[in-house]
Design a protein around this motif. Sequence first.
Motif, PDB file in Angstrom:
ATOM      1  N   MET A   1       8.992  -1.719 -21.662  1.00  0.00           N
ATOM      2  CA  MET A   1       8.590  -0.344 -21.878  1.00  0.00           C
ATOM      3  C   MET A   1       8.511   0.386 -20.539  1.00  0.00           C
ATOM      4  O   MET A   1       7.978  -0.134 -19.570  1.00  0.00           O
ATOM      5  N   ILE A   2       9.060   1.573 -20.477  1.00  0.00           N
ATOM      6  CA  ILE A   2       9.012   2.391 -19.273  1.00  0.00           C
ATOM      7  C   ILE A   2       7.693   3.162 -19.252  1.00  0.00           C
ATOM      8  O   ILE A   2       7.224   3.628 -20.290  1.00  0.00           O
ATOM      9  N   GLN A   3       7.113   3.291 -18.063  1.00  0.00           N
ATOM     10  CA  GLN A   3       5.875   4.051 -17.900  1.00  0.00           C
ATOM     11  C   GLN A   3       6.159   5.324 -17.118  1.00  0.00           C
ATOM     12  O   GLN A   3       6.958   5.318 -16.180  1.00  0.00           O
ATOM     13  N   LEU A   4       5.499   6.409 -17.493  1.00  0.00           N
ATOM     14  CA  LEU A   4       5.557   7.652 -16.727  1.00  0.00           C
ATOM     15  C   LEU A   4       4.219   7.834 -16.025  1.00  0.00           C
ATOM     16  O   LEU A   4       3.173   7.764 -16.669  1.00  0.00           O
ATOM     17  N   THR A   5       4.250   8.050 -14.720  1.00  0.00           N
ATOM     18  CA  THR A   5       3.001   8.277 -13.998  1.00  0.00           C
ATOM     19  C   THR A   5       2.456   9.658 -14.341  1.00  0.00           C
ATOM     20  O   THR A   5       3.171  10.523 -14.869  1.00  0.00           O
ATOM     21  N   ASP A   6       1.177   9.864 -14.030  1.00  0.00           N
ATOM     22  CA  ASP A   6       0.561  11.176 -14.268  1.00  0.00           C
ATOM     23  C   ASP A   6       1.288  12.258 -13.478  1.00  0.00           C
ATOM     24  O   ASP A   6       1.463  13.382 -13.955  1.00  0.00           O
ATOM     25  N   ALA A   7       1.718  11.926 -12.257  1.00  0.00           N
ATOM     26  CA  ALA A   7       2.431  12.908 -11.431  1.00  0.00           C
ATOM     27  C   ALA A   7       3.740  13.322 -12.091  1.00  0.00           C
ATOM     28  O   ALA A   7       4.119  14.503 -12.064  1.00  0.00           O
ATOM     29  N   ALA A   8       4.455  12.366 -12.694  1.00  0.00           N
ATOM     30  CA  ALA A   8       5.713  12.684 -13.374  1.00  0.00           C
ATOM     31  C   ALA A   8       5.455  13.566 -14.596  1.00  0.00           C
ATOM     32  O   ALA A   8       6.163  14.549 -14.840  1.00  0.00           O
ATOM     33  N   ARG A   9       4.418  13.231 -15.360  1.00  0.00           N
ATOM     34  CA  ARG A   9       4.090  14.030 -16.543  1.00  0.00           C
ATOM     35  C   ARG A   9       3.682  15.452 -16.146  1.00  0.00           C
ATOM     36  O   ARG A   9       4.075  16.423 -16.782  1.00  0.00           O
ATOM     37  N   ASP A  10       2.879  15.557 -15.086  1.00  0.00           N
ATOM     38  CA  ASP A  10       2.431  16.880 -14.624  1.00  0.00           C
ATOM     39  C   ASP A  10       3.615  17.726 -14.182  1.00  0.00           C
ATOM     40  O   ASP A  10       3.670  18.940 -14.455  1.00  0.00           O
ATOM     41  N   LYS A  11       4.582  17.106 -13.496  1.00  0.00           N
ATOM     42  CA  LYS A  11       5.743  17.861 -13.021  1.00  0.00           C
ATOM     43  C   LYS A  11       6.584  18.358 -14.201  1.00  0.00           C
ATOM     44  O   LYS A  11       7.056  19.500 -14.199  1.00  0.00           O
ATOM     45  N   SER A  13       5.491  19.011 -17.209  1.00  0.00           N
ATOM     46  CA  SER A  13       4.724  20.101 -17.827  1.00  0.00           C
ATOM     47  C   SER A  13       4.862  21.387 -17.026  1.00  0.00           C
ATOM     48  O   SER A  13       5.011  22.474 -17.598  1.00  0.00           O
ATOM     49  N   THR A  14       4.834  21.272 -15.692  1.00  0.00           N
ATOM     50  CA  THR A  14       4.989  22.448 -14.827  1.00  0.00           C
ATOM     51  C   THR A  14       6.349  23.103 -15.042  1.00  0.00           C
ATOM     52  O   THR A  14       6.460  24.341 -15.120  1.00  0.00           O
ATOM     53  N   LEU A  15       7.398  22.285 -15.147  1.00  0.00           N
ATOM     54  CA  LEU A  15       8.748  22.830 -15.345  1.00  0.00           C
ATOM     55  C   LEU A  15       8.900  23.475 -16.722  1.00  0.00           C
ATOM     56  O   LEU A  15       9.613  24.466 -16.879  1.00  0.00           O
ATOM     57  N   VAL A  16       8.224  22.916 -17.717  1.00  0.00           N
ATOM     58  CA  VAL A  16       8.253  23.524 -19.052  1.00  0.00           C
ATOM     59  C   VAL A  16       7.521  24.859 -19.018  1.00  0.00           C
ATOM     60  O   VAL A  16       7.998  25.869 -19.560  1.00  0.00           O
ATOM     61  N   ASP A  17       6.344  24.885 -18.369  1.00  0.00           N
ATOM     62  CA  ASP A  17       5.566  26.123 -18.269  1.00  0.00           C
ATOM     63  C   ASP A  17       6.343  27.211 -17.530  1.00  0.00           C
ATOM     64  O   ASP A  17       6.221  28.403 -17.841  1.00  0.00           O
ATOM     65  N   ALA A  18       7.142  26.800 -16.542  1.00  0.00           N
ATOM     66  CA  ALA A  18       7.945  27.758 -15.769  1.00  0.00           C
ATOM     67  C   ALA A  18       9.241  28.115 -16.482  1.00  0.00           C
ATOM     68  O   ALA A  18      10.066  28.866 -15.942  1.00  0.00           O
ATOM     69  N   GLU A  19       9.432  27.553 -17.680  1.00  0.00           N
ATOM     70  CA  GLU A  19      10.614  27.801 -18.509  1.00  0.00           C
ATOM     71  C   GLU A  19      11.912  27.369 -17.835  1.00  0.00           C
ATOM     72  O   GLU A  19      12.973  27.950 -18.076  1.00  0.00           O
ATOM     73  N   VAL A  20      11.810  26.359 -16.979  1.00  0.00           N
ATOM     74  CA  VAL A  20      13.014  25.775 -16.402  1.00  0.00           C
ATOM     75  C   VAL A  20      13.745  24.983 -17.488  1.00  0.00           C
ATOM     76  O   VAL A  20      14.972  24.972 -17.552  1.00  0.00           O
ATOM     77  N   VAL A  21      12.967  24.323 -18.330  1.00  0.00           N
ATOM     78  CA  VAL A  21      13.494  23.636 -19.510  1.00  0.00           C
ATOM     79  C   VAL A  21      12.607  23.998 -20.699  1.00  0.00           C
ATOM     80  O   VAL A  21      11.415  24.259 -20.548  1.00  0.00           O
ATOM     81  N   ARG A  22      13.208  24.006 -21.898  1.00  0.00           N
ATOM     82  CA  ARG A  22      12.436  24.329 -23.104  1.00  0.00           C
ATOM     83  C   ARG A  22      11.926  23.066 -23.779  1.00  0.00           C
ATOM     84  O   ARG A  22      10.748  22.946 -24.096  1.00  0.00           O
ATOM     85  N   ASP A  23      12.843  22.131 -24.027  1.00  0.00           N
ATOM     86  CA  ASP A  23      12.516  20.900 -24.744  1.00  0.00           C
ATOM     87  C   ASP A  23      13.032  19.735 -23.892  1.00  0.00           C
ATOM     88  O   ASP A  23      14.155  19.275 -24.066  1.00  0.00           O
TER      89      ASP A  23
END
Length: 200
Positions: A1-11, A13-23
Amino acid sequence: MIQLTDAARDKISTLVDAEVVRDPALRITLRDGSKPMDRAYQISLVEREDKEKTEIAINLEGIRVFLNLDTSNLLSGASVDWSDQDGGFSVDTPRPSAPSAPPTVTSSGSGGASGPLAEKVQLLFDEMVNPRIASHGGAVELVDVADDTIYVRMTGGCQGCAASAMTLRQGIERMVRDEIPEVREIVDLTDHDAGANPYY
């Protein structure tokens, strides 16, 4: 199983909030020119709808990850992180620990093989070859190493299988030559007539 660090998840989320990506989906591929055993990966954030036919998709607690079939088995236990300093995502993959007492080389093929070349071949069998043929109930084991020749034995569903020669020459041999070019010859020591449960 691959793990995502909190820093990766936060980044992400930041890109989604900035509308760089939608989904968003993370795509993990081999870097251009690298081989699977080099474990040199490239990670990009793409739209979920951009999944390619050659990729599989896994869901990591709401984050979609696209993987290539050639590398998916190598990423078991991997951790995906984000580094502000490096400005990108990175993958840390655990390497299997070497056995504490490697088996000794035997000419009879009963005790396995040791040495740098044997270790490379065994790692390739463990991480790339056997996970692929396990779906057919088969496995390949390293029996011996002599100079640039390796001796192998096919077991399980591969022993006595009508397609075993093709599996060896077009699958196993190709992977060995791609990853370990110092291997010049592969000799199959399998007693295919004794196969009790061939896949074909």
